[in-house]
Design a protein around this motif. Structure first.
Motif, short mmCIF file in Angstrom:
data_model
loop_
_atom_site.label_atom_id
_atom_site.label_comp_id
_atom_site.label_asym_id
_atom_site.label_seq_id
_atom_site.Cartn_x
_atom_site.Cartn_y
_atom_site.Cartn_z
N SER A 1 -0.81 1.93 12.94
CA SER A 1 -2.20 1.65 13.32
C SER A 1 -2.98 2.89 13.74
O SER A 1 -4.21 2.81 13.94
N THR A 2 -2.31 4.02 13.90
CA THR A 2 -3.05 5.24 14.25
C THR A 2 -3.78 5.80 13.02
O THR A 2 -4.64 6.65 13.15
N ASN A 3 -3.40 5.32 11.84
CA ASN A 3 -4.03 5.77 10.61
C ASN A 3 -5.05 4.72 10.14
O ASN A 3 -4.70 3.75 9.48
N ALA A 4 -6.32 4.92 10.53
CA ALA A 4 -7.36 3.92 10.25
C ALA A 4 -7.53 3.65 8.76
O ALA A 4 -7.76 2.50 8.34
N ALA A 5 -7.40 4.70 7.94
CA ALA A 5 -7.58 4.53 6.50
C ALA A 5 -6.46 3.66 5.93
O ALA A 5 -6.70 2.80 5.07
N PHE A 6 -5.25 3.86 6.45
CA PHE A 6 -4.11 3.04 6.01
C PHE A 6 -4.33 1.58 6.41
O PHE A 6 -4.15 0.67 5.60
N VAL A 7 -4.74 1.37 7.66
CA VAL A 7 -4.99 0.01 8.16
C VAL A 7 -6.02 -0.72 7.28
O VAL A 7 -5.81 -1.86 6.86
N ASP A 8 -7.10 -0.03 6.93
CA ASP A 8 -8.14 -0.67 6.11
C ASP A 8 -7.68 -0.90 4.68
O ASP A 8 -8.07 -1.88 4.04
N ALA A 9 -6.82 -0.01 4.18
CA ALA A 9 -6.27 -0.20 2.83
C ALA A 9 -5.36 -1.43 2.81
O ALA A 9 -5.35 -2.20 1.84
N VAL A 10 -4.62 -1.63 3.91
CA VAL A 10 -3.75 -2.82 4.00
C VAL A 10 -4.61 -4.09 4.07
O VAL A 10 -4.29 -5.10 3.45
N SER A 11 -5.72 -4.03 4.81
CA SER A 11 -6.63 -5.19 4.89
C SER A 11 -7.14 -5.57 3.51
O SER A 11 -7.21 -6.75 3.16
N LEU A 12 -7.52 -4.56 2.75
CA LEU A 12 -8.03 -4.79 1.40
C LEU A 12 -6.94 -5.40 0.52
O LEU A 12 -7.17 -6.36 -0.22
N LYS A 13 -5.74 -4.85 0.62
CA LYS A 13 -4.60 -5.37 -0.15
C LYS A 13 -4.32 -6.82 0.25
O LYS A 13 -4.01 -7.67 -0.60
N ASN A 14 -4.44 -7.10 1.55
CA ASN A 14 -4.19 -8.46 2.04
C ASN A 14 -5.19 -9.47 1.47
O ASN A 14 -4.82 -10.60 1.15
N VAL B 1 0.85 -1.21 0.00
CA VAL B 1 0.00 0.00 0.00
C VAL B 1 0.88 1.24 0.00
O VAL B 1 1.49 1.58 1.01
N PRO B 2 0.97 1.91 -1.15
CA PRO B 2 1.80 3.11 -1.22
C PRO B 2 1.10 4.29 -0.54
O PRO B 2 -0.13 4.35 -0.51
N THR B 3 1.87 5.17 0.04
CA THR B 3 1.29 6.38 0.65
C THR B 3 2.11 7.60 0.22
O THR B 3 3.29 7.47 -0.10
N SER B 4 1.48 8.73 0.23
CA SER B 4 2.19 9.98 -0.09
C SER B 4 3.14 10.31 1.05
O SER B 4 2.95 9.82 2.19
N GLN B 5 4.09 11.14 0.76
CA GLN B 5 5.06 11.53 1.78
C GLN B 5 4.34 12.20 2.96
O GLN B 5 3.42 12.98 2.77
N GLY B 6 4.74 11.83 4.16
CA GLY B 6 4.16 12.44 5.34
C GLY B 6 2.95 11.69 5.89
O GLY B 6 2.53 11.95 7.02
N VAL B 7 2.40 10.75 5.10
CA VAL B 7 1.25 9.97 5.60
C VAL B 7 1.75 8.92 6.59
O VAL B 7 2.72 8.20 6.31
N VAL B 8 1.08 8.83 7.72
CA VAL B 8 1.49 7.90 8.78
C VAL B 8 1.15 6.46 8.37
O VAL B 8 0.03 6.17 7.99
N ARG B 9 2.15 5.58 8.46
CA ARG B 9 1.95 4.19 8.06
C ARG B 9 1.92 3.27 9.28
O ARG B 9 2.67 2.31 9.38
#
Ligand code: ZN
Length: 208
Positions: free
Chosen positions: A154-167, A144-152
């Protein structure tokens, strides 16, 4: 009263119909219109054999009991549950049994929002055997790529859900790549293999 699946019913269910049955069941669940079942009667009906129409690979998360959220009864679906809904050779073997030997018509890889295992992988958590399990989720985190500065983490719920989808996507690819038995059944149209995401806030499942 809803009956359990018989051999005849299972034979009539196509891969597309199997997915449809799960979608309809989830619709009933979120509309509080689950079918009436006598589960003890279904225990008796299935005592001599089982003819489940689908196999679901899902997380151990206590909020997602498969038969409840898809409104199914005894003998309707196989369940493979493991934190983070990944596959290993034991789960692949279980799925091969479910489809090739027991006649199921679809495999659903079910991810979910706010997944604790995915959060652990995002945070690079370490604990006993769990460390090895979380390693299997790392390709999804890295995928899951993220833009610079985006937190990667568990505090970033959108990132966590994107990783779940990728998984979910990677788990499906792993099933096809690591199980020639299931891949052949998929290629021949004997089974479908699909992904879905369950929302722990609403109970709704979105199929891919
Ligand atoms: Zn989970």
């Amino acid at each position: 009263m809803e009956q359990t699946k018989t051999k005849e019913l299972q034979e009539q269910i196509t891969p597309a119909k199997a997915i449809e049955l799960l979608k309809e069941g989830n619709d009933r669940f979120i509309n509080s219109s689950r079918l009436e079942r006598n589960l003890l009667e279904q225990v008796e009906q299935t005592a001599k054999g089982q003819y489940p129409f689908a196999a679901i690979v899902s997380c151990i998360d206590s909020r997602i009991p498969t038969e409840v959220v898809f409104d199914q009864g005894i003998g309707d679906v196989f369940n493979a549950r493991v934190a983070g809904n990944i596959v290993n050779e034991d789960i692949l073997g279980s799925l091969e049994f479910a489809c090739k030997l027991a006649g199921s018509k679809a495999i659903v890889v079910l991810g979910h929002t706010s997944c604790g295992a995915v959060k652990g992988a995002c945070d690079d958590a370490k604990l006993g055997n769990l460390t090895l399990l979380l390693d299997k989720l790392k390709p999804a985190v890295d995928g899951v790529p993220t833009s610079q500065g985006v937190v990667r983490n568990s505090t970033n719920a959108a990132f966590v859900d994107a990783v779940s989808l990728k998984n979910v996507e990677l788990t499906i690819a792993n099933i096809k790549e690591k199980s020639p038995v299931l891949n052949e059944m998929f290629d021949k149209g004997e089974i479908d293999i699909v992904g879905a995401m369950y929302d722990v806030k609403t109970g709704k499942t979105v199929f891919g």
